[in-house]
Design an enzyme around this catalytic site. Structure first.
Site, PDB file in Angstrom:
ATOM      1  N   ASP A   1      57.409  19.863  -2.369  1.00  0.00           N
ATOM      2  CA  ASP A   1      56.585  20.364  -3.482  1.00  0.00           C
ATOM      3  C   ASP A   1      56.767  19.529  -4.729  1.00  0.00           C
ATOM      4  O   ASP A   1      55.893  19.484  -5.587  1.00  0.00           O
ATOM      5  CB  ASP A   1      56.998  21.790  -3.884  1.00  0.00           C
ATOM      6  CG  ASP A   1      57.032  22.762  -2.737  1.00  0.00           C
ATOM      7  OD1 ASP A   1      56.265  22.569  -1.783  1.00  0.00           O
ATOM      8  OD2 ASP A   1      57.833  23.733  -2.802  1.00  0.00           O
TER       9      ASP A   1
ATOM     10  N   HIS B   1      60.406  23.700  -2.340  1.00  0.00           N
ATOM     11  CA  HIS B   1      60.686  22.808  -1.215  1.00  0.00           C
ATOM     12  C   HIS B   1      60.780  21.389  -1.778  1.00  0.00           C
ATOM     13  O   HIS B   1      60.066  21.053  -2.734  1.00  0.00           O
ATOM     14  CB  HIS B   1      59.539  22.746  -0.209  1.00  0.00           C
ATOM     15  CG  HIS B   1      59.117  24.032   0.413  1.00  0.00           C
ATOM     16  ND1 HIS B   1      58.294  24.933  -0.206  1.00  0.00           N
ATOM     17  CD2 HIS B   1      59.354  24.537   1.648  1.00  0.00           C
ATOM     18  CE1 HIS B   1      58.065  25.947   0.609  1.00  0.00           C
ATOM     19  NE2 HIS B   1      58.682  25.741   1.728  1.00  0.00           N
TER      20      HIS B   1
END
Ligand SMILES: [Co+2]
Ligand SMILES: [Co+2]
Ligand SMILES: [Co+2]
Ligand SMILES: [Co+2]
Ligand SMILES: [Co+2]
Ligand SMILES: [Co+2]
Ligand SMILES: [Co+2]
Ligand SMILES: [Co+2]
Lengths: 436, 436, 436, 436
Positions: free
Chosen positions: B103, B100
């Site tokens: 992240d 993501h």
């Protein structure tokens, strides 16, 4: 003339909230007007033949507990059963009943004999319906009890079972039409699998779709005016049933182009088993345009199987009827009590008491929901919450007039940084508690 | 050059089933050929950035347990994280990773800053990908952690949130394309509701459909060759998520005409939470033509929340890979470990051990499934079970050449009384146990 | 002097059932007498410090949503928090509050510093308690959030953690006594396991028993007059917690000879997670003589984790307070709201609204339960149902004056064949619905 | 001489892991020595009479599916059933069987007649047991199927039902002793409630305690050498059963001073329904000193009711037998297959195949568990993890030689700040996967 099964019990009447008479209505007043219709017209109560007259009280660990004079395999037994059934309908003053073929006639040795027996009982019903004014909310075929259906009806690996099921449904629709039934229901208790190891799910799904299409075509052809309803249930008796929940049924209907032909009959207990609240399933069906009817009952929250109890939790039922009213109320559908007495409730009067309690709880739920609607108690705040979507730009997005990159460009250009607002859940829960 | 985070651990190699080295593969041999492809080609393993590098070890009752040198909010921290990540990919020899946006880069003060930071990291990734040969299985946008999404992303009552989410997805697809990502995933963790009392489900569903259509259009327009995937999950964080399970997603896709544009990324844990077996969801997606990729993990059967553990039950995984192989295997999809260490597994080597165990279990499952396919161990009996549907008459029914009344007439005419046959479930279960 | 956090909100007063003021009580009237005691004396409401003042609104997929001026790590923040807390207690007019050490003071660098900080806050509390008249229902130690407890507190494999936990509990009991706390609670959120593979359950159970015995001894020694309470919870955060439910705690107490020293604090949500109804746990604790206090909240029936919502279902709460009243009512215990706002409920007033709704629902439940008791609505039929056990022979059996063979001989001699009687479940459910 | 029911099937023999003969053992070799005992001595397999010979294949939505020549109500039917049962025991080569009175004889019109019929069958069994060498693992009384027990047996509101149940148990213990049964089991399927509204739980619990005490006294008096076992189950058929799980039974036994007299028979499916893993219940019973015997089966993880399937998941069974071996193995207990064919498994050979698969899976589990024990694969790391508790000071705490304040003082004095260590869960899971 009464069968005497219920002794000297008189027709159940409305006595108001202060009554302590267990055989009176405290909240259900058939002719009371709510939101422009009588409660009878709103609720459209039906008694379920199977639980109330055919179920012997067994469970997976115990046999029959009920002593009923009509338990037996003869056509005479079937007639006594019908007599008592119409006694109960009349005592309760319910406008409707529902039945499976297997509930009302003993199975014959051949398909033809079973069909003939159903015809005999249907004629018997016709007389009693005329006599009492009780109508048929829906008919249905039991495609799950007989061992021939153990591996499915429409979804059976054996096409002869598909054929047998088709013949059964055809005849049950005929009978439902003959009796003026306002809907026809399909519940696929065996349309699923016990193990994927022996199951071709894709093929079985095709079989189910074909079966439903044939059913819809037939109903149209004979001029059946009622609604065809599918009743979702996630599992039990099988490990997985294809009509899992409302969302699953919707996908299935879309796949076979039947989303405008078939609606759903939503049962509280099945919603719970599928991991949903009852109001969720109702709201979703309404959003998808497939809301049809309800099987009102209650599932024990601590049990992992379908307990089919009479409903009694008014706050929960209020939310259910709120969704029914938001969906425009019932058209051909109604409130069928797919509910059975606990197997220890042995007395004839228990049959009445269970229904009375359920009907009163529904009535309370309906009235509370109606007042919430009149007050815009929930719809007002809801409209305010989504008000931003009334802007021209927001509408343009929803109407397909903006691309992802256009919207993205605006975020950068306008340096959009959305500010969250309180969802007010506790406030709204308190509002509901003003009504229940 | 390694970061040293994993000490002197050498690249993990295959040592065979008798090895007791916890840092060796006992079953996964990347270049071993199974059913005509190498295990690497079949399994297409990916490491999930979030669990492995970004998760601090917290749970609803406790905070951070992991000490990681890269925990912090600076871009330097983000680069150290990336360095260690590619160390781990290389040590494991996995071909793919997934991430993501949230992240891999610290959130910026504005959308523009967040985007710019992602671009910086993407460029950093490009270098490391070239260096190591590790590829991107899929990218995705985190539309659930920030408080702006608390009431939904695409389904938010505030159209500004929809816009912010749209801009985020646009950029994440851009980055995914830039990095050669083979899929783009949408998981709608906040696309659902906490209470129906404040939710317009019909409207929100429309918003979600519009969002997905815009996303698909954009991906096409920029020439993104990967697959757009939806990852179903029934609930958690919300009470109800709109992408509940495979069947629900299918109905949703059909509704918006996207069933040929979007496929599903199926997670074991989410299947369990939805009341299904993993193999059910895989088999259903395959039957519906929307099977895409898997998030491999395992849910604790006694927990009611998403535990995202590394998988280890080989018999269960065999059934999963059996469905993957029956579906034709992965095309753009793969086996992403959406799995996190238990929060007590503090050691750097635990990160390797978790993946090694999962990969070995997958390898065993794949090999067992492949042998079942080679032997027609299940498909032989399956074909025999449905053989009746090969008859001309049965085919005519399925092909729409028979009406309900024609089939019914045949039942009476031929006095059809189907005879059930054993489903052989225990036999088939024993057969599977020959392979695992 | 108010902090101003709640703006110009005035103390919440009783306005009666017809009020539509969201900041008024519609049912809770502190000085209304019910069954000989005021509602305040019956219900003994407490606000939970943790959910109301310390929880930032995070969930497993998202971070802080609440903006609170006191969020921070300084002692000044802690004092602001306390100021706002006592504002809320005063606005609501609740007699009690409850807290963990970790809720009220920032963790120090050492045990000694943490303890000293708690002492400072305790003194601050003393002043505010004197000022407002608000009392402490119970204190407790947070033995689960810090990473040192990740593998258990009393049940940790490391005896140093046991020691640290022991020191913490000692100090928290000291502070609880100092503040006049009427109970001391232990909730063993980490006293359990994630996997049996690394767990010596027998040893850990011994550690837990020893810890509890030491705690009881210490409380006695210092003359703490309150009740020691264990709060059962089956799981979450761990896979399995040793204080699973009331029945499990009872066996544990018996094993260590503590069944007369320790009672239980029963939480609705934990009962549900353990597969029980709340009233079951209450009735069982009462039957076993270990009923102490309640954590009132509600668990979402469709979620598999502890949602800790404010309660609102009056029929369910009626059954709960019915059991509380049957148990003789609270002595040192009370009704603690272990309930948190939904993370989207951002407004300061939501903190009040959540409690108001919960308190009103409790008041309705209490009043309904009291009327059922006055009317012997349930106890009358109950007594009649078991009347047979009043016979001399039946009493002789229960009193241990008959052997199995004597009873068996009588069955044959008297040819006993028991006749079942209706359990009247639906009747009794309808009776309850007269009161709610 | 065989009944011919199983056709020409020969006794099932061990053919080794490569056999594809569905009627051969691939892993169970009765005389193979494992950890110093033969597999037969370790596993002590028993066939359950009820599922295998008495169950007609019904479920809550369907009736009989099995055609068995012995289905009927006569004593001749009962003898044919016995003949086929001993055929099956002999074909499988199992050393034991288990039965309820109701499985083996038709109910009589009076208690005396039922008892007399059981005596007749018991004598018939004696002959067959002598002939075949098959022994009785345990006997039990069916106190749940007949409608007289609908509201409980020992816990019935009617003391006549208590008496009837007492007489039944007395006779069943007599018969069990006569047949050399090695245990006597009590499963309280109706000892619970459907609703608290009509239940005096405290009184019923007393009745249950008294009943059990009388049973234990009687067994001693007649010199029954076997073990008295309680089989926990949380619910089903009732909403709540008093023998919920192992922890609950332990508290109950403690309460009536029976914890040294009675042990538990733990069923996998019941553990799952209670929210526990099977190995948890086994480990707990062992820790509490009440481990007795097991009902081996498997519950479907997606079903909320007791599915009683044959077990097949070897990794799970390994963990179960690991706990059995850690508990010292069976003494009087054994592995009873409380498992039934799926109702679609119609063929006589399916009865054999189900057991063969289950026995092979048990054998694999046992062997894997034994090797883990030999290698100290789990016990080594476990000992290391708790090594700190071997210190003199830690022992002093556990031995009751330290007070809370002494331990607390040491924390401050030594400035103890515990440092967490990795729990190594994934490592240990991978270790287990080396063995299965
Ligand atoms: Co229904
Ligand atoms: Co149902
Ligand atoms: Co995932
Ligand atoms: Co997950
Ligand atoms: Co609590
Ligand atoms: Co809680
Ligand atoms: Co059992
Ligand atoms: Co069972």
């Amino acid at each position: 003339m009464s069968t005497g099964f219920f002794g000297d019990i008189k027709p159940v009447t409305y006595e108001g909230p202060n009554s302590v008479n267990p055989l009176a209505y405290r909240h259900y007043k058939a002719d009371e007007v709510v939101l422009g219709k009588t409660m009878e017209e709103h609720l459209r109560f039906a008694v379920a033949y199977w639980h109330t007259f055919a179920w012997p009280g067994g469970d997976p660990f115990g046999g029959q507990t009920f002593d009923r004079p009509w338990f037996g395999d003869s056509m005479d037994d079937a007639r006594v059963k019908a007599d008592v059934a119409f006694d109960l309908f009349s005592l309760l003053g319910v406008p409707y009943f529902c039945f499976h073929d297997a509930d009302v006639r003993p199975e014959g040795k051949t398909f033809a004999e079973s069909a003939q027996r159903l015809d005999v009982i249907a004629e018997y019903f016709e007389g009693k319906m005329k006599e009492t004014g009780v109508k048929l909310l829906w008919g249905t075929a039991n495609l799950f009890s007989n061992r021939r259906y153990m591996a499915g009806a429409a979804t059976n690996p054996d096409p002869d079972v598909f054929a047998y099921a088709a013949a059964t449904v055809k005849h049950c629709i005929d009978v439902t039409k003959q009796l003026g039934g306002e809907n026809y229901v399909l519940w696929g208790g065996r349309e699923g699998y016990e193990t994927l190891l022996n199951t071709d799910m894709k093929r079985e799904r095709q079989q189910a779709g074909r079966f439903l299409s044939m059913t819809v075509d037939y109903a149209k052809k004979i001029g059946f005016k009622g609604t065809i309803l599918i009743e979702p249930k996630p599992q039990e008796p099988t490990k997985h049933q294809y009509d899992y929940d409302v969302a699953t049924v919707y996908g299935f209907l879309k796949d076979f182009g039947l989303e405008n032909e078939v609606k759903v009959n939503i049962e509280q207990g099945h919603a719970i088993l599928a991991g949903h609240s009852f109001e969720h399933e109702l709201a979703l069906a309404s959003a998808l345009g497939i809301f049809g009817s309800i099987d009102m009952n209650r599932n024990d929250y601590q049990s992992g199987w379908d307990t089919d109890q009479f409903p009694n939790n008014v706050p929960e039922m209020t939310l259910a009827y709120y969704e029914v009213l938001r969906a425009g109320g019932f058209t051909t559908g109604g409130t069928n009590f797919d509910a059975k007495l606990r197997r220890q409730s042995l007395d004839p009067e228990d049959l009445l008491i269970g229904h009375i309690g359920g009907m009163d709880a529904c009535a309370r739920g309906l009235k509370a929901a109606a007042r919430m609607i009149e007050d815009k108690a929930l719809s007002g705040p809801l409209e305010a919450r989504y008000a931003g979507w009334q802007s021209a730009e927001a509408k343009a997005i929803l109407d397909g007039k903006r691309t992802l990159e256009e919207v993205a460009a605006r975020v950068t250009a306008e340096n959009i940084e959305p500010q969250p607002k309180s969802g007010k859940q506790e406030y709204l829960e308190n509002v509901v508690n003003r009504y229940v």
